[in-house]
Motif scaffolding. Structure first.
Motif, PDB file in Angstrom:
ATOM      1  N   ALA A  88      27.350  48.710  39.877  1.00  0.00           N
ATOM      2  CA  ALA A  88      26.478  49.230  40.928  1.00  0.00           C
ATOM      3  C   ALA A  88      27.244  50.101  41.916  1.00  0.00           C
ATOM      4  O   ALA A  88      26.679  51.046  42.500  1.00  0.00           O
ATOM      5  CB  ALA A  88      25.801  48.071  41.668  1.00  0.00           C
ATOM      6  N   HIS A  89      28.549  49.809  42.105  1.00  0.00           N
ATOM      7  CA  HIS A  89      29.351  50.577  43.058  1.00  0.00           C
ATOM      8  C   HIS A  89      30.348  51.497  42.355  1.00  0.00           C
ATOM      9  O   HIS A  89      31.216  52.076  43.006  1.00  0.00           O
ATOM     10  CB  HIS A  89      30.076  49.621  44.012  1.00  0.00           C
ATOM     11  CG  HIS A  89      29.140  48.899  44.932  1.00  0.00           C
ATOM     12  ND1 HIS A  89      28.515  47.721  44.584  1.00  0.00           N
ATOM     13  CD2 HIS A  89      28.700  49.197  46.195  1.00  0.00           C
ATOM     14  CE1 HIS A  89      27.751  47.310  45.587  1.00  0.00           C
ATOM     15  NE2 HIS A  89      27.837  48.182  46.565  1.00  0.00           N
ATOM     16  N   ASP A  90      30.198  51.616  41.041  1.00  0.00           N
ATOM     17  CA  ASP A  90      30.990  52.576  40.261  1.00  0.00           C
ATOM     18  C   ASP A  90      32.486  52.346  40.430  1.00  0.00           C
ATOM     19  O   ASP A  90      33.269  53.298  40.564  1.00  0.00           O
ATOM     20  CB  ASP A  90      30.629  54.008  40.672  1.00  0.00           C
ATOM     21  CG  ASP A  90      30.788  55.003  39.525  1.00  0.00           C
ATOM     22  OD1 ASP A  90      30.892  54.559  38.372  1.00  0.00           O
ATOM     23  OD2 ASP A  90      30.831  56.217  39.798  1.00  0.00           O
ATOM     24  N   ILE A  91      32.906  51.067  40.411  1.00  0.00           N
ATOM     25  CA  ILE A  91      34.314  50.697  40.603  1.00  0.00           C
ATOM     26  C   ILE A  91      34.946  50.346  39.255  1.00  0.00           C
ATOM     27  O   ILE A  91      34.398  49.559  38.486  1.00  0.00           O
ATOM     28  CB  ILE A  91      34.441  49.505  41.565  1.00  0.00           C
ATOM     29  CG1 ILE A  91      33.875  49.859  42.944  1.00  0.00           C
ATOM     30  CG2 ILE A  91      35.899  49.062  41.698  1.00  0.00           C
ATOM     31  CD1 ILE A  91      33.857  48.688  43.911  1.00  0.00           C
ATOM     32  N   ASN A  92      36.104  50.912  38.993  1.00  0.00           N
ATOM     33  CA  ASN A  92      36.860  50.583  37.793  1.00  0.00           C
ATOM     34  C   ASN A  92      37.558  49.233  37.959  1.00  0.00           C
ATOM     35  O   ASN A  92      38.051  48.914  39.042  1.00  0.00           O
ATOM     36  CB  ASN A  92      37.939  51.637  37.541  1.00  0.00           C
ATOM     37  CG  ASN A  92      37.370  53.015  37.281  1.00  0.00           C
ATOM     38  OD1 ASN A  92      36.942  53.314  36.173  1.00  0.00           O
ATOM     39  ND2 ASN A  92      37.359  53.871  38.315  1.00  0.00           N
ATOM     40  N   LEU A  93      37.626  48.471  36.877  1.00  0.00           N
ATOM     41  CA  LEU A  93      38.409  47.235  36.876  1.00  0.00           C
ATOM     42  C   LEU A  93      39.485  47.334  35.797  1.00  0.00           C
ATOM     43  O   LEU A  93      39.177  47.540  34.620  1.00  0.00           O
ATOM     44  CB  LEU A  93      37.532  46.019  36.596  1.00  0.00           C
ATOM     45  CG  LEU A  93      38.302  44.689  36.484  1.00  0.00           C
ATOM     46  CD1 LEU A  93      38.888  44.279  37.830  1.00  0.00           C
ATOM     47  CD2 LEU A  93      37.425  43.573  35.926  1.00  0.00           C
ATOM     48  N   PHE A  94      40.728  47.196  36.224  1.00  0.00           N
ATOM     49  CA  PHE A  94      41.863  47.153  35.312  1.00  0.00           C
ATOM     50  C   PHE A  94      42.472  45.761  35.371  1.00  0.00           C
ATOM     51  O   PHE A  94      42.692  45.225  36.457  1.00  0.00           O
ATOM     52  CB  PHE A  94      42.935  48.163  35.726  1.00  0.00           C
ATOM     53  CG  PHE A  94      42.545  49.607  35.593  1.00  0.00           C
ATOM     54  CD1 PHE A  94      42.882  50.333  34.462  1.00  0.00           C
ATOM     55  CD2 PHE A  94      41.855  50.253  36.614  1.00  0.00           C
ATOM     56  CE1 PHE A  94      42.537  51.669  34.345  1.00  0.00           C
ATOM     57  CE2 PHE A  94      41.508  51.589  36.505  1.00  0.00           C
ATOM     58  CZ  PHE A  94      41.845  52.305  35.368  1.00  0.00           C
ATOM     59  N   GLY A  95      42.777  45.186  34.212  1.00  0.00           N
ATOM     60  CA  GLY A  95      43.413  43.880  34.162  1.00  0.00           C
ATOM     61  C   GLY A  95      44.690  43.930  33.338  1.00  0.00           C
ATOM     62  O   GLY A  95      44.716  44.517  32.254  1.00  0.00           O
ATOM     63  N   TYR A  96      45.744  43.310  33.862  1.00  0.00           N
ATOM     64  CA  TYR A  96      47.034  43.260  33.166  1.00  0.00           C
ATOM     65  C   TYR A  96      47.582  41.845  33.267  1.00  0.00           C
ATOM     66  O   TYR A  96      47.989  41.410  34.341  1.00  0.00           O
ATOM     67  CB  TYR A  96      48.013  44.281  33.764  1.00  0.00           C
ATOM     68  CG  TYR A  96      47.511  45.691  33.596  1.00  0.00           C
ATOM     69  CD1 TYR A  96      47.681  46.370  32.389  1.00  0.00           C
ATOM     70  CD2 TYR A  96      46.818  46.326  34.631  1.00  0.00           C
ATOM     71  CE1 TYR A  96      47.178  47.657  32.221  1.00  0.00           C
ATOM     72  CE2 TYR A  96      46.311  47.606  34.460  1.00  0.00           C
ATOM     73  CZ  TYR A  96      46.504  48.271  33.258  1.00  0.00           C
ATOM     74  OH  TYR A  96      45.997  49.531  33.085  1.00  0.00           O
ATOM     75  N   HIS A  97      47.597  41.150  32.147  1.00  0.00           N
ATOM     76  CA  HIS A  97      47.981  39.744  32.136  1.00  0.00           C
ATOM     77  C   HIS A  97      49.459  39.575  31.786  1.00  0.00           C
ATOM     78  O   HIS A  97      50.327  39.729  32.652  1.00  0.00           O
ATOM     79  CB  HIS A  97      47.071  38.969  31.174  1.00  0.00           C
ATOM     80  CG  HIS A  97      47.284  37.506  31.188  1.00  0.00           C
ATOM     81  ND1 HIS A  97      47.460  36.762  30.048  1.00  0.00           N
ATOM     82  CD2 HIS A  97      47.387  36.629  32.224  1.00  0.00           C
ATOM     83  CE1 HIS A  97      47.642  35.495  30.366  1.00  0.00           C
ATOM     84  NE2 HIS A  97      47.607  35.380  31.680  1.00  0.00           N
ATOM     85  N   LEU A  98      49.799  39.304  30.538  1.00  0.00           N
ATOM     86  CA  LEU A  98      51.199  39.076  30.182  1.00  0.00           C
ATOM     87  C   LEU A  98      52.115  40.262  30.485  1.00  0.00           C
ATOM     88  O   LEU A  98      53.267  40.049  30.887  1.00  0.00           O
ATOM     89  CB  LEU A  98      51.300  38.684  28.700  1.00  0.00           C
ATOM     90  CG  LEU A  98      50.638  37.366  28.298  1.00  0.00           C
ATOM     91  CD1 LEU A  98      50.911  37.069  26.828  1.00  0.00           C
ATOM     92  CD2 LEU A  98      51.092  36.210  29.173  1.00  0.00           C
TER      93      LEU A  98
END
Length: 250
Positions: A88-98
């Motif tokens: 809805a707010h056009d936000i990117n989500l990046f995830g970096y685990h190990l």
């Protein structure tokens, strides 16, 4: 910078192809193409997303993102609300685990060793994807003194298992839920092992193996890598960066 440029840079910088992980590393939810403001945090919880919205963020970077192996594949309930807010707010989500645990310059383990003033800190090669680190204290410390240092750095009280009258010189550590790596720590011959969580079996392993164990908090031990990554990106690409620490006592 663009979303594509950021994604490409982080993939190479964090060397995500080197890790066999439990969740996708990289862009997890696509938002706007232009990125000027980033928010970093440990976990992509609703509270972090809400703060990012209030800060007009273009992207959120986290250590614990979405789409873990073994979780339900449908987007309903809590996951739906989180994803809906991002879209809805056009936000990117990046995830970096190990890759963020293991990064040699600004990963969780590198940052933990630096903040605890551990000398000769380095990953143990060819073991657990390089996620276990080891080093030494320049001067041996009592269990009480080292516990005080750990508690001060992480701003929480770590749970200690072991004999309180010993001294600590050599240390191994692995951020997060790595309590079962204590067997590897014992094989390394270190005096103490630090991780985030503790299980019932950890007590017996620590006592029988003769290794001091410190359960310092999953969130607390993984707070600094994502913060350092955000600061790095801000310097390199002139981005506005906000680290948001959502309190989590676990």
């Amino acid at each position: 910078m663009t979303r594509t440029e950021l994604s490409r840079y982080l993939s190479e910088f964090l060397q995500i192809s080197n890790y066999k992980d439990y969740a996708p590393n990289g862009l997890q939810v696509e938002g706007r193409s232009k990125i000027a403001t980033i928010v970093t945090g440990v976990t992509a919880c609703q509270a972090l997303i809400d703060r990012a919205i209030a800060l007009n963020a273009d992207a959120i970077l986290v250590h614990h993102g979405f789409f873990w192996k073994g979780e339900p594949e449908v987007i309903t309930g809590m996951k739906q609300r989180r994803v809906k807010a991002l879209l809805a707010h056009d936000i990117n989500l990046f995830g970096y685990h190990l890759p963020l645990d293991g990064h040699p310059m600004l990963g969780n383990n590198a940052e933990l060793g630096r903040r605890l003033d551990i000398s000769d800190a380095e990953p143990v090669e060819d073991v657990a994807q390089g996620l276990i680190w080891q080093g030494r204290l320049d001067t041996p410390m009592s269990v009480e003194a080292f516990s005080a240092r750990l508690n001060h750095v992480l701003n929480r009280e770590a749970q200690h298992i072991g004999q309180s009258n010993d001294e600590i010189k050599s240390i191994a550590w692995c951020s997060g839920g790595a309590q079962d790596y204590i067997d590897i720590a014992a094989d390394l011959g270190v005096d103490a092992f630090i991780s985030g969580e503790v299980s019932e079996r950890t007590f017996h392993s620590a006592m029988e193996l003769g290794v001091h164990y410190f359960a310092a908090g999953h969130h607390a031990t993984e707070r600094y890598g994502i913060q350092a990554l955000g600061e790095h990106l801000a310097r390199e690409f002139n981005l506005e960066h906000h680290f948001v620490d959502i309190n989590n006592p676990v």
